[in-house]
Design an enzyme around this catalytic site. Structure first.
Site, PDB file in Angstrom:
ATOM      1  N   ILE A 160      -5.482   9.976  10.903  1.00 47.77           N
ATOM      2  CA  ILE A 160      -4.242  10.541  10.132  1.00 47.77           C
ATOM      3  C   ILE A 160      -4.759  10.946   8.708  1.00 47.77           C
ATOM      4  O   ILE A 160      -5.695  10.396   8.237  1.00 47.77           O
ATOM      5  CB  ILE A 160      -3.221   9.400   9.682  1.00 47.77           C
ATOM      6  CG1 ILE A 160      -2.670   8.596  10.940  1.00 47.77           C
ATOM      7  CG2 ILE A 160      -1.694   9.937   8.981  1.00 47.77           C
ATOM      8  CD1 ILE A 160      -1.964   9.265  12.127  1.00 47.77           C
TER       9      ILE A 160
ATOM     10  N   SER B 237      -4.480  -0.267  13.935  1.00 52.71           N
ATOM     11  CA  SER B 237      -5.183   0.767  14.105  1.00 52.71           C
ATOM     12  C   SER B 237      -5.798   1.137  15.679  1.00 52.71           C
ATOM     13  O   SER B 237      -5.907   0.138  16.390  1.00 52.71           O
ATOM     14  CB  SER B 237      -6.509   0.996  13.172  1.00 52.71           C
ATOM     15  OG  SER B 237      -7.355   2.037  13.562  1.00 52.71           O
TER      16      SER B 237
ATOM     17  N   GLY C 181       0.691  -1.233   0.044  1.00 53.31           N
ATOM     18  CA  GLY C 181      -0.058  -0.011  -0.076  1.00 53.31           C
ATOM     19  C   GLY C 181       0.862   1.261  -0.024  1.00 53.31           C
ATOM     20  O   GLY C 181       0.342   2.169   0.471  1.00 53.31           O
TER      21      GLY C 181
ATOM     22  N   TYR D 290     -14.044  -3.507  10.158  1.00 49.65           N
ATOM     23  CA  TYR D 290     -12.591  -2.763   9.999  1.00 49.65           C
ATOM     24  C   TYR D 290     -11.915  -3.196  11.432  1.00 49.65           C
ATOM     25  O   TYR D 290     -10.845  -3.313  11.786  1.00 49.65           O
ATOM     26  CB  TYR D 290     -12.902  -1.309  10.011  1.00 49.65           C
ATOM     27  CG  TYR D 290     -11.405  -0.444   9.909  1.00 49.65           C
ATOM     28  CD1 TYR D 290     -10.523  -0.567   8.775  1.00 49.65           C
ATOM     29  CD2 TYR D 290     -10.945   0.102  11.064  1.00 49.65           C
ATOM     30  CE1 TYR D 290      -9.490   0.094   8.694  1.00 49.65           C
ATOM     31  CE2 TYR D 290      -9.709   0.913  10.943  1.00 49.65           C
ATOM     32  CZ  TYR D 290      -9.082   0.889   9.746  1.00 49.65           C
ATOM     33  OH  TYR D 290      -7.858   1.617   9.682  1.00 49.65           O
TER      34      TYR D 290
ATOM     35  N   LYS E 189      -8.699  -5.096  12.498  1.00 52.92           N
ATOM     36  CA  LYS E 189      -7.350  -4.429  12.887  1.00 52.92           C
ATOM     37  C   LYS E 189      -6.988  -5.137  14.403  1.00 52.92           C
ATOM     38  O   LYS E 189      -6.089  -5.063  14.438  1.00 52.92           O
ATOM     39  CB  LYS E 189      -7.562  -2.798  12.933  1.00 52.92           C
ATOM     40  CG  LYS E 189      -7.683  -2.214  11.718  1.00 52.92           C
ATOM     41  CD  LYS E 189      -6.340  -2.400  10.925  1.00 52.92           C
ATOM     42  CE  LYS E 189      -6.347  -1.631   9.607  1.00 52.92           C
ATOM     43  NZ  LYS E 189      -4.939  -1.753   9.210  1.00 52.92           N
TER      44      LYS E 189
HETATM   45  N1  NAD Z   1      -5.760   7.339   7.717  1.00 52.34           N
HETATM   46  C1  NAD Z   1      -5.908   6.943   8.882  1.00 52.34           C
HETATM   47  O1  NAD Z   1      -6.552   7.719   9.668  1.00 52.34           O
HETATM   48  C2  NAD Z   1      -5.706   5.651   9.558  1.00 52.34           C
HETATM   49  C3  NAD Z   1      -5.825   5.438  11.024  1.00 52.34           C
HETATM   50  C4  NAD Z   1      -5.362   4.064  11.429  1.00 52.34           C
HETATM   51  C5  NAD Z   1      -5.125   3.009  10.355  1.00 52.34           C
HETATM   52  N2  NAD Z   1      -4.777   3.347   9.219  1.00 52.34           N
HETATM   53  C6  NAD Z   1      -4.362   2.358   8.296  1.00 52.34           C
HETATM   54  O2  NAD Z   1      -3.121   2.729   7.594  1.00 52.34           O
HETATM   55  C7  NAD Z   1      -3.128   2.063   6.358  1.00 52.34           C
HETATM   56  C8  NAD Z   1      -2.804   2.933   5.282  1.00 52.34           C
HETATM   57  O3  NAD Z   1      -4.126   3.920   5.224  1.00 52.34           O
HETATM   58  P1  NAD Z   1      -4.038   5.137   4.544  1.00 52.34           P
HETATM   59  O4  NAD Z   1      -4.989   6.029   5.091  1.00 52.34           O
HETATM   60  O5  NAD Z   1      -2.704   5.438   3.972  1.00 52.34           O
HETATM   61  O6  NAD Z   1      -5.005   4.643   3.309  1.00 52.34           O
HETATM   62  P2  NAD Z   1      -4.815   5.458   1.672  1.00 52.34           P
HETATM   63  O7  NAD Z   1      -6.310   4.867   0.868  1.00 52.34           O
HETATM   64  O8  NAD Z   1      -4.617   6.776   1.515  1.00 52.34           O
HETATM   65  O9  NAD Z   1      -4.069   4.511   0.907  1.00 52.34           O
HETATM   66  C9  NAD Z   1      -3.879   2.947   0.945  1.00 52.34           C
HETATM   67  C10 NAD Z   1      -3.048   2.583  -0.334  1.00 52.34           C
HETATM   68  O10 NAD Z   1      -3.005   1.096   0.100  1.00 52.34           O
HETATM   69  C11 NAD Z   1      -3.467   0.686  -1.495  1.00 52.34           C
HETATM   70  N3  NAD Z   1      -4.297  -0.492  -1.316  1.00 52.34           N
HETATM   71  C12 NAD Z   1      -5.535  -0.834  -0.762  1.00 52.34           C
HETATM   72  N4  NAD Z   1      -5.882  -1.964  -0.786  1.00 52.34           N
HETATM   73  C13 NAD Z   1      -4.836  -2.585  -1.411  1.00 52.34           C
HETATM   74  C14 NAD Z   1      -4.863  -4.146  -1.493  1.00 52.34           C
HETATM   75  N5  NAD Z   1      -5.729  -4.855  -1.500  1.00 52.34           N
HETATM   76  N6  NAD Z   1      -3.534  -4.500  -2.087  1.00 52.34           N
HETATM   77  C15 NAD Z   1      -2.625  -3.667  -2.294  1.00 52.34           C
HETATM   78  N7  NAD Z   1      -2.639  -2.260  -2.155  1.00 52.34           N
HETATM   79  C16 NAD Z   1      -3.977  -1.686  -1.442  1.00 52.34           C
HETATM   80  C17 NAD Z   1      -4.088   1.813  -1.927  1.00 52.34           C
HETATM   81  O11 NAD Z   1      -4.104   1.422  -3.301  1.00 52.34           O
HETATM   82  C18 NAD Z   1      -3.469   3.068  -1.599  1.00 52.34           C
HETATM   83  O12 NAD Z   1      -2.277   3.325  -2.161  1.00 52.34           O
HETATM   84  C19 NAD Z   1      -4.303   0.948   6.166  1.00 52.34           C
HETATM   85  O13 NAD Z   1      -4.061  -0.237   6.770  1.00 52.34           O
HETATM   86  C20 NAD Z   1      -5.239   1.665   7.361  1.00 52.34           C
HETATM   87  O14 NAD Z   1      -6.312   0.828   7.758  1.00 52.34           O
HETATM   88  C21 NAD Z   1      -5.215   4.572   8.673  1.00 52.34           C
END
Ligand code: NAD
Length: 282
Positions: free
Chosen positions: A187, A141, A12, A154, A158
């Protein structure tokens, strides 16, 4: 150069937190594999690292597919010879009340966030165990540690990856592999921008002691620490990067104090600094 020449596979990594982790790792000298199912994003993220003088290679992979994960591991080893660090970051966010969630959505979130992470951990650990060293970081998370509204799929996914981190830390340490997790709070990324309604955003801001969302580079800094020798005796740890959200107990705002949310208080009046009032008066 805390990660000099470390071959680091980051899922990702085309956007958001994963991209920030890839950028930070490359800046520390790592050789980075940008794995993402979004081909254009993976190529752009790798190209931007290379343009800055770093080493990066894109790999197209949907982590929910066993075939794709096997091909991703093969691509990593054929391109860079090994895998030193795996960051399991790819995942989907999802809000749906428990009474309404469809089985297909439940299964899709569990398939990608939990089963996909398991596949990446298992297949990378097989490479790492062969050489007797490795480092795995799983992005969980705060939603995997506390009850919350509309977080059934979700939150369970997590909670599952955090437990996977503990189990991997226990089983894989004798093979020379450390495993830790990072649990971000909210985030600012495309995921949270599209996923959080104004009501959710306000609710988060009310409950975060630091009174703001985090930024992706703040999560990346924690990942660099866990990937580096600075954390050499840390294994099985869940590192919250959440402004204090997960550990906060009772919070209240003295009456008349401005809202955390920049721009407006409860009654819609315009206010100034998001952290004026409550935090200043503690
Ligand atoms: N943004 C937040 O507030 C937050 C908070 C807690 C945890 N997270 C976790 O952080 C991680 C990243 O989140 P983010 O906010 O950067 O998301 P985002 O959507 O901005 O980026 C996620 C990236 O992962 C890729 N992706 C999604 N599903 C995929 C798959 N099946 N195989 C390969 N690539 C895949 C997408 O194409 C994208 O480039 C996630 O696991 C999310 O659950 C995010």
């Amino acid at each position: 150069m805390r990660l000099l020449n470390k071959v680091s596979l980051i899922t990702g990594a085309g956007k958001g937190i994963g991209k920030s982790i890839a950028d930070a790792f490359a800046a520390e000298g790592a050789r980075v594999l940008i794995a993402d199912r979004d081909e254009a994003a993976a190529h752009a993220a790798a190209a931007s690292i290379v343009a800055r003088g770093g080493v990066a290679h894109p790999v197209i992979c949907d982590i929910g597919s066993e075939e794709d994960v096997n091909a991703m591991i093969d691509a990593a080893t054929s391109h860079f010879g090994t895998i030193d660090v795996l960051v399991c970051n790819a995942g989907l966010g999802f809000h749906r009340p428990l009474l309404d969630i469809e089985l297909a959505d439940w299964e899709r979130i569990l398939r990608i966030n939990l089963t996909g992470t398991f596949l990446c951990v298992q297949r990378a650990a097989r490479i790492m165990s062969g050489k007797g060293s490795g480092n795995i970081i799983i992005i969980g998370s705060t939603s995997g540690q506390k009850g919350a509204m509309a977080r059934s799929a979700y939150g369970v996914s997590k909670a599952g990856v955090l437990q996977l981190a503990r189990i991997a830390a226990t089983e894989l340490a004798p093979l020379g592999i450390r495993t830790n997790a990072i649990a971000p709070g909210p985030i600012t990324t495309t995921l949270s921008n599209s996923n959080h309604t104004p009501e959710q955003r306000r609710a988060y801001l009310e409950r975060i002691p630091m009174g703001r969302y985090g930024e992706a580079p703040e999560v990346a800094a924690a990942a660099v620490f866990l990937a580096s020798e600075e954390s050499s005796y840390i294994n099985g740890h869940i590192l919250n990067v959440d402004g204090g959200l997960n550990e906060a107990g009772l919070m209240f705002r003295p009456s008349g104090a401005p809202s955390f949310e920049p721009g407006a208080d409860h009654s819609g009046r315009q206010v100034g600094s998001p952290t004026s009032g409550f935090v200043d008066r503690l």
